[in-house]
Design a protein around this motif. Structure first.
Motif, PDB file in Angstrom:
ATOM      1  N   GLY A 262       0.797  -1.224   0.000  1.00 54.19           N
ATOM      2  CA  GLY A 262       0.000   0.000   0.000  1.00 54.19           C
ATOM      3  C   GLY A 262       0.822   1.264   0.000  1.00 54.19           C
ATOM      4  N   VAL A 263       2.122   1.157   0.272  1.00 53.30           N
ATOM      5  CA  VAL A 263       3.003   2.325   0.271  1.00 53.30           C
ATOM      6  C   VAL A 263       3.290   2.729  -1.170  1.00 53.30           C
ATOM      7  CG1 VAL A 263       5.284   3.219   0.887  1.00 53.30           C
ATOM      8  CG2 VAL A 263       4.038   1.750   2.489  1.00 53.30           C
ATOM      9  N   ARG A 264       3.083   4.004  -1.473  1.00 55.68           N
ATOM     10  CA  ARG A 264       3.326   4.501  -2.820  1.00 55.68           C
ATOM     11  C   ARG A 264       4.806   4.861  -2.970  1.00 55.68           C
ATOM     12  NH1 ARG A 264      -0.723   8.693  -5.974  1.00 55.68           N
ATOM     13  NH2 ARG A 264       0.097   8.260  -8.077  1.00 55.68           N
ATOM     14  N   ILE A 265       5.425   4.409  -4.051  1.00 52.48           N
ATOM     15  CA  ILE A 265       6.842   4.663  -4.308  1.00 52.48           C
ATOM     16  C   ILE A 265       6.958   5.719  -5.407  1.00 52.48           C
ATOM     17  CG2 ILE A 265       9.050   3.684  -4.991  1.00 52.48           C
ATOM     18  CD1 ILE A 265       8.001   2.586  -2.338  1.00 52.48           C
ATOM     19  N   VAL A 266       7.590   6.850  -5.074  1.00 53.16           N
ATOM     20  CA  VAL A 266       7.782   7.933  -6.040  1.00 53.16           C
ATOM     21  C   VAL A 266       9.280   8.120  -6.262  1.00 53.16           C
ATOM     22  CG1 VAL A 266       7.390  10.370  -6.565  1.00 53.16           C
ATOM     23  CG2 VAL A 266       5.667   9.077  -5.290  1.00 53.16           C
ATOM     24  N   ALA A 267       9.715   7.935  -7.504  1.00 55.87           N
ATOM     25  CA  ALA A 267      11.118   8.165  -7.864  1.00 55.87           C
ATOM     26  C   ALA A 267      11.330   9.644  -8.137  1.00 55.87           C
ATOM     27  CB  ALA A 267      11.486   7.347  -9.092  1.00 55.87           C
ATOM     28  N   VAL A 268      12.451  10.171  -7.690  1.00 57.01           N
ATOM     29  CA  VAL A 268      12.818  11.566  -7.944  1.00 57.01           C
ATOM     30  C   VAL A 268      14.091  11.565  -8.790  1.00 57.01           C
ATOM     31  CG1 VAL A 268      13.388  13.802  -6.951  1.00 57.01           C
ATOM     32  CG2 VAL A 268      11.804  12.263  -5.744  1.00 57.01           C
ATOM     33  N   ASP A 269      14.020  12.246  -9.941  1.00 52.76           N
ATOM     34  CA  ASP A 269      15.147  12.257 -10.863  1.00 52.76           C
ATOM     35  C   ASP A 269      15.483  13.690 -11.248  1.00 52.76           C
ATOM     36  OD1 ASP A 269      17.144  11.161 -12.394  1.00 52.76           O
ATOM     37  OD2 ASP A 269      15.849  10.624 -14.086  1.00 52.76           O
ATOM     38  N   SER A 270      16.702  13.885 -11.746  1.00 52.43           N
ATOM     39  CA  SER A 270      17.169  15.210 -12.154  1.00 52.43           C
ATOM     40  C   SER A 270      16.816  15.480 -13.614  1.00 52.43           C
ATOM     41  CB  SER A 270      18.686  15.303 -11.993  1.00 52.43           C
ATOM     42  OG  SER A 270      19.065  15.109 -10.651  1.00 52.43           O
TER      43      SER A 270
ATOM     44  N   ALA B 249      15.908  15.437  -3.864  1.00 53.79           N
ATOM     45  CA  ALA B 249      14.873  14.573  -3.298  1.00 53.79           C
ATOM     46  C   ALA B 249      13.823  15.363  -2.536  1.00 53.79           C
ATOM     47  CB  ALA B 249      15.514  13.525  -2.392  1.00 53.79           C
ATOM     48  N   VAL B 250      14.268  16.327  -1.736  1.00 49.13           N
ATOM     49  CA  VAL B 250      13.315  17.118  -0.938  1.00 49.13           C
ATOM     50  C   VAL B 250      12.491  18.029  -1.841  1.00 49.13           C
ATOM     51  CG1 VAL B 250      13.093  18.861   0.874  1.00 49.13           C
ATOM     52  CG2 VAL B 250      14.715  16.976   1.148  1.00 49.13           C
ATOM     53  N   ALA B 251      13.137  18.655  -2.831  1.00 48.13           N
ATOM     54  CA  ALA B 251      12.387  19.517  -3.749  1.00 48.13           C
ATOM     55  C   ALA B 251      11.338  18.723  -4.504  1.00 48.13           C
ATOM     56  CB  ALA B 251      13.351  20.190  -4.735  1.00 48.13           C
ATOM     57  N   GLY B 252      11.701  17.527  -4.964  1.00 53.57           N
ATOM     58  CA  GLY B 252      10.739  16.689  -5.676  1.00 53.57           C
ATOM     59  C   GLY B 252       9.603  16.240  -4.782  1.00 53.57           C
ATOM     60  N   ALA B 253       9.926  15.835  -3.565  1.00 54.04           N
ATOM     61  CA  ALA B 253       8.889  15.399  -2.636  1.00 54.04           C
ATOM     62  C   ALA B 253       7.954  16.544  -2.266  1.00 54.04           C
ATOM     63  CB  ALA B 253       9.543  14.817  -1.374  1.00 54.04           C
ATOM     64  N   ALA B 254       8.512  17.739  -2.015  1.00 56.38           N
ATOM     65  CA  ALA B 254       7.696  18.887  -1.636  1.00 56.38           C
ATOM     66  C   ALA B 254       6.726  19.262  -2.754  1.00 56.38           C
ATOM     67  CB  ALA B 254       8.590  20.080  -1.287  1.00 56.38           C
TER      68      ALA B 254
END
Length: 335
Positions: free
Chosen positions: A196-204, A268-273
């Motif tokens: 149930g945990v959603r996985i979000v990849a953050v890339d440049s 990572a933080v910018a993408g998550a925010a």
């Protein structure tokens, strides 16, 4: 109290920063730089070397060789020094001076590739250089972080379970994508144990990992000029692409609150925010991302005014001086 006899025997698994006080973002940041290698790459280095020893690939005269933009090279240098191996790191001009110096202090040799392959970029040129070394001398042993299952296996074994134990109610996990070892190890574990945990990849931006167009990138760590061999997008629920200017802005916002993190953390933080602002405006989700390293190795780049100005222009400096005007607005978490 921990007592160790080798540097890789220590790693802090359970340090998280609640970013609501610093950024107003409902996000927990898992800090992975609290070990003697200074980054999350210590886990992969330990796992890959120990597996190579078990398989009998390493002899007393073996020379470890690896392509790295910095952090894995430092971790392997530390491991090689501790375990009595020689190590040669193949890097490129984006590698921070501090990382190169650290590798050399630990006794490693560093080859720096300066000319990019016209198709596969600097990473492709580095890999070509590694293959030439292997052809030249059978003492070289390539751990090959890009295809080695021990890369993602380290995070399947250690990183993901530590997150799950600390956050039993986790809703979404953001993971930066480089070789995708951390991403795939965490994603596989959660799909197996907590689907149930959603996985979000953050890339440049400028990375080709998720099919985007190749473009110059200046901050080492995340992103790739070659599609990662380990990447299986079936385990990834969403992808967030971050421009490097937003990485720099986020690093400086965190530093302004006393947290000096590396460039990959800023991404990572910018993408998550940004993802949370779009998908969770009420702040109801429990969200975690990872900080691969701390910021000391980036003092001459991400945190250096002249470097930022030369690469990204004066506008970014204005953003850094007036961060409130460019902050990602995320409401406080609901009671």
């Amino acid at each position: 109290m921990p007592i160790i006899s080798a540097p890789h025997q220590f790693n802090e698994h359970d340090l998280f920063v609640d970013l609501r006080a610093s950024l107003g973002v409902p996000l927990y940041l898992k800090c992975e730089g609290m070990n003697f290698a200074g980054s999350i790459k210590q886990k992969a280095a330990v796992s890959m070397i120990e597996a190579a020893e078990r398989a009998g690939r390493l002899r007393p005269d073996s020379v470890l060789v690896e392509s790295s933009s910095g952090n894995l090279g430092v971790a392997l240098s530390l491991m090689a020094a501790s375990m009595g191996y020689q190590f040669l790191c193949v890097t490129d001009s984006r590698c921070n001076l501090g990382a190169r110096r650290l590798m050399e202090v630990f006794g490693a040799r560093v080859h720096t590739v300066t000319e990019a392959d016209p198709v596969t970029g600097l990473l492709g040129a580095r890999l070509d250089h590694v293959r030439r070394l292997l052809d030249s001398d059978d003492r070289y042993v390539w751990l090959n972080q890009y295809q080695n299952p021990e890369n993602w296996g380290a995070h399947h074994r250690w990183t993901a379970p530590a997150i799950a134990e600390s956050f039993p109610d986790l809703d979404v996990l953001f993971v930066g994508a480089g070789t995708t070892g951390t991403l795939m190890g965490c994603a596989r574990w959660f799909k197996e144990h907590r689907p149930g945990v959603r996985i979000v990849a953050v890339d440049s931006a400028g990375s080709v990992s998720f099919g985007g167009p190749a473009a110059p990138r200046w901050i080492p760590g995340l992103g790739s000029g070659v599609r990662p061999a380990m990447l299986d997008e079936a385990y990834v629920d969403d992808v967030r692409i971050v421009e490097e200017v937003d990485t720099v802005r986020m690093c400086h916002r965190l530093a302004a609150r006393g947290f000096l993190f590396g460039g990959s953390t800023g991404t990572a933080v910018a993408g998550a925010a940004a993802w949370l602002a779009e998908h969770d405006p009420e702040g109801r989700l429990t969200a975690v991302t990872l900080s691969p390293d701390l910021g000391e190795r980036y003092l001459d780049t991400v945190y250096q005014t002249n470097w930022v100005q030369d690469i990204y222009g004066n506008a970014v400096l204005d953003d850094i001086r007036h961060p409130a005007e460019h902050a990602v607005k995320v409401p406080a978490m609901s009671a």
